[in-house]
Design a protein around this motif. Sequence first.
Motif, PDB file in Angstrom:
ATOM      1  N   SER A  87      24.369  36.221  30.755  1.00 51.72           N
ATOM      2  CA  SER A  87      24.081  37.202  29.706  1.00 51.72           C
ATOM      3  C   SER A  87      25.212  38.205  29.514  1.00 51.72           C
ATOM      4  O   SER A  87      25.242  38.927  28.528  1.00 51.72           O
ATOM      5  CB  SER A  87      22.807  37.968  30.063  1.00 51.72           C
ATOM      6  N   GLY A  88      26.136  38.277  30.488  1.00 52.91           N
ATOM      7  CA  GLY A  88      27.221  39.241  30.422  1.00 52.91           C
ATOM      8  C   GLY A  88      27.034  40.430  31.353  1.00 52.91           C
ATOM      9  O   GLY A  88      27.922  41.268  31.476  1.00 52.91           O
ATOM     10  N   TRP A  89      25.850  40.524  31.995  1.00 52.87           N
ATOM     11  CA  TRP A  89      25.606  41.605  32.952  1.00 52.87           C
ATOM     12  C   TRP A  89      26.554  41.433  34.137  1.00 52.87           C
ATOM     13  O   TRP A  89      26.656  40.363  34.714  1.00 52.87           O
ATOM     14  CB  TRP A  89      24.157  41.602  33.426  1.00 52.87           C
ATOM     15  N   ILE A  90      27.265  42.491  34.500  1.00 49.82           N
ATOM     16  CA  ILE A  90      28.192  42.453  35.633  1.00 49.82           C
ATOM     17  C   ILE A  90      27.401  42.691  36.914  1.00 49.82           C
ATOM     18  O   ILE A  90      26.789  43.752  37.091  1.00 49.82           O
ATOM     19  CB  ILE A  90      29.281  43.536  35.493  1.00 49.82           C
ATOM     20  N   LEU A  91      27.398  41.699  37.803  1.00 42.65           N
ATOM     21  CA  LEU A  91      26.761  41.854  39.110  1.00 42.65           C
ATOM     22  C   LEU A  91      27.640  42.692  40.030  1.00 42.65           C
ATOM     23  O   LEU A  91      27.159  43.541  40.773  1.00 42.65           O
ATOM     24  CB  LEU A  91      26.507  40.490  39.740  1.00 42.65           C
ATOM     25  N   SER A  92      28.934  42.419  39.972  1.00 43.68           N
ATOM     26  CA  SER A  92      29.908  43.189  40.746  1.00 43.68           C
ATOM     27  C   SER A  92      31.284  42.959  40.139  1.00 43.68           C
ATOM     28  O   SER A  92      31.500  41.991  39.418  1.00 43.68           O
ATOM     29  CB  SER A  92      29.908  42.776  42.217  1.00 43.68           C
ATOM     30  N   PHE A  93      32.185  43.878  40.442  1.00 41.91           N
ATOM     31  CA  PHE A  93      33.575  43.651  40.064  1.00 41.91           C
ATOM     32  C   PHE A  93      34.482  44.301  41.089  1.00 41.91           C
ATOM     33  O   PHE A  93      34.086  45.217  41.812  1.00 41.91           O
ATOM     34  CB  PHE A  93      33.885  44.076  38.624  1.00 41.91           C
ATOM     35  N   GLU A  94      35.677  43.756  41.176  1.00 45.00           N
ATOM     36  CA  GLU A  94      36.666  44.203  42.151  1.00 45.00           C
ATOM     37  C   GLU A  94      37.922  44.621  41.409  1.00 45.00           C
ATOM     38  O   GLU A  94      38.445  43.874  40.589  1.00 45.00           O
ATOM     39  CB  GLU A  94      36.977  43.053  43.102  1.00 45.00           C
ATOM     40  N   VAL A  95      38.368  45.818  41.724  1.00 46.72           N
ATOM     41  CA  VAL A  95      39.582  46.354  41.116  1.00 46.72           C
ATOM     42  C   VAL A  95      40.622  46.480  42.221  1.00 46.72           C
ATOM     43  O   VAL A  95      40.400  47.176  43.212  1.00 46.72           O
ATOM     44  CB  VAL A  95      39.334  47.734  40.469  1.00 46.72           C
ATOM     45  N   ILE A  96      41.736  45.791  42.051  1.00 43.82           N
ATOM     46  CA  ILE A  96      42.800  45.811  43.047  1.00 43.82           C
ATOM     47  C   ILE A  96      43.903  46.746  42.572  1.00 43.82           C
ATOM     48  O   ILE A  96      44.394  46.625  41.450  1.00 43.82           O
ATOM     49  CB  ILE A  96      43.351  44.400  43.297  1.00 43.82           C
ATOM     50  N   GLU A  97      44.253  47.690  43.451  1.00 39.73           N
ATOM     51  CA  GLU A  97      45.314  48.646  43.149  1.00 39.73           C
ATOM     52  C   GLU A  97      46.665  48.068  43.583  1.00 39.73           C
ATOM     53  O   GLU A  97      46.734  47.083  44.304  1.00 39.73           O
ATOM     54  CB  GLU A  97      45.040  49.968  43.860  1.00 39.73           C
ATOM     55  N   ASN A  98      47.745  48.702  43.151  1.00 46.06           N
ATOM     56  CA  ASN A  98      49.096  48.217  43.462  1.00 46.06           C
ATOM     57  C   ASN A  98      49.379  48.117  44.954  1.00 46.06           C
ATOM     58  O   ASN A  98      50.126  47.250  45.390  1.00 46.06           O
ATOM     59  CB  ASN A  98      50.152  49.100  42.793  1.00 46.06           C
ATOM     60  N   ASP A  99      48.776  48.997  45.760  1.00 44.23           N
ATOM     61  CA  ASP A  99      49.015  48.960  47.204  1.00 44.23           C
ATOM     62  C   ASP A  99      48.098  47.974  47.932  1.00 44.23           C
ATOM     63  O   ASP A  99      48.118  47.895  49.149  1.00 44.23           O
ATOM     64  CB  ASP A  99      48.873  50.354  47.810  1.00 44.23           C
ATOM     65  N   GLY A 100      47.288  47.218  47.186  1.00 44.75           N
ATOM     66  CA  GLY A 100      46.401  46.234  47.782  1.00 44.75           C
ATOM     67  C   GLY A 100      44.992  46.753  48.053  1.00 44.75           C
ATOM     68  O   GLY A 100      44.108  45.980  48.419  1.00 44.75           O
ATOM     69  N   THR A 101      44.769  48.053  47.890  1.00 44.59           N
ATOM     70  CA  THR A 101      43.439  48.609  48.072  1.00 44.59           C
ATOM     71  C   THR A 101      42.477  47.964  47.080  1.00 44.59           C
ATOM     72  O   THR A 101      42.810  47.788  45.907  1.00 44.59           O
ATOM     73  CB  THR A 101      43.445  50.140  47.870  1.00 44.59           C
ATOM     74  N   LYS A 102      41.297  47.601  47.577  1.00 43.31           N
ATOM     75  CA  LYS A 102      40.272  46.987  46.722  1.00 43.31           C
ATOM     76  C   LYS A 102      39.105  47.949  46.534  1.00 43.31           C
ATOM     77  O   LYS A 102      38.602  48.516  47.497  1.00 43.31           O
ATOM     78  CB  LYS A 102      39.769  45.698  47.370  1.00 43.31           C
ATOM     79  N   ASN A 103      38.717  48.126  45.286  1.00 39.55           N
ATOM     80  CA  ASN A 103      37.537  48.903  44.926  1.00 39.55           C
ATOM     81  C   ASN A 103      36.478  47.893  44.526  1.00 39.55           C
ATOM     82  O   ASN A 103      36.663  47.166  43.551  1.00 39.55           O
ATOM     83  CB  ASN A 103      37.821  49.815  43.735  1.00 39.55           C
ATOM     84  N   ILE A 104      35.389  47.833  45.275  1.00 38.43           N
ATOM     85  CA  ILE A 104      34.322  46.888  44.976  1.00 38.43           C
ATOM     86  C   ILE A 104      33.139  47.663  44.421  1.00 38.43           C
ATOM     87  O   ILE A 104      32.603  48.549  45.077  1.00 38.43           O
ATOM     88  CB  ILE A 104      33.939  46.088  46.223  1.00 38.43           C
ATOM     89  N   ILE A 105      32.755  47.320  43.204  1.00 42.44           N
ATOM     90  CA  ILE A 105      31.676  48.012  42.514  1.00 42.44           C
ATOM     91  C   ILE A 105      30.554  47.002  42.317  1.00 42.44           C
ATOM     92  O   ILE A 105      30.744  45.957  41.712  1.00 42.44           O
ATOM     93  CB  ILE A 105      32.139  48.575  41.151  1.00 42.44           C
ATOM     94  N   GLU A 106      29.384  47.324  42.867  1.00 39.28           N
ATOM     95  CA  GLU A 106      28.206  46.476  42.703  1.00 39.28           C
ATOM     96  C   GLU A 106      27.213  47.195  41.825  1.00 39.28           C
ATOM     97  O   GLU A 106      27.125  48.435  41.868  1.00 39.28           O
ATOM     98  CB  GLU A 106      27.583  46.173  44.060  1.00 39.28           C
ATOM     99  N   THR A 107      26.472  46.444  41.011  1.00 43.06           N
ATOM    100  CA  THR A 107      25.503  47.037  40.102  1.00 43.06           C
ATOM    101  C   THR A 107      24.122  46.443  40.351  1.00 43.06           C
ATOM    102  O   THR A 107      23.975  45.362  40.908  1.00 43.06           O
ATOM    103  CB  THR A 107      25.899  46.785  38.636  1.00 43.06           C
ATOM    104  N   ARG A 108      23.120  47.193  39.916  1.00 44.59           N
ATOM    105  CA  ARG A 108      21.742  46.674  39.920  1.00 44.59           C
ATOM    106  C   ARG A 108      20.941  47.382  38.839  1.00 44.59           C
ATOM    107  O   ARG A 108      21.324  48.394  38.336  1.00 44.59           O
ATOM    108  CB  ARG A 108      21.083  46.831  41.276  1.00 44.59           C
TER     109      ARG A 108
END
Length: 108
Positions: A87-108
């Motif tokens: 349907s297009g609903w985002i279950l989760s997404f990961e944003v990777i920064e230039n230094d390799g840090t990962k931001n993991i965002i989960e939704t419900r």
Amino acid sequence: MPIKMIHREEWTNYFDSFSKKYLKDKQPEYAEIRILSKDMGDQPETSWLPLKGLSYDSRNDMLEIQFDDLNRVINHPKEIYVDEEKSGWILSFEVIENDGTKNIIETR
């Protein structure tokens, strides 16, 4: 659906469309953010908070995750991967920064 990479030129439209479709009604949606970095390991950034919007500003090269009383800004994201329903609903997404840090965002 499999996890997919969203190309940089799609970020603005992708997050604007998601926010308009899913986050503008009266039913609250929630998200939490975890940060994974080489220096600090896995750290919670937020607990489940009401999610108000997701937006990417291409001029300033920043992704903003908007909550009721908090905005999380990720400057100069390098890559974004999403896990979404058909349907297009985002279950989760990961944003990777230039230094390799990962931001993991989960939704419900």
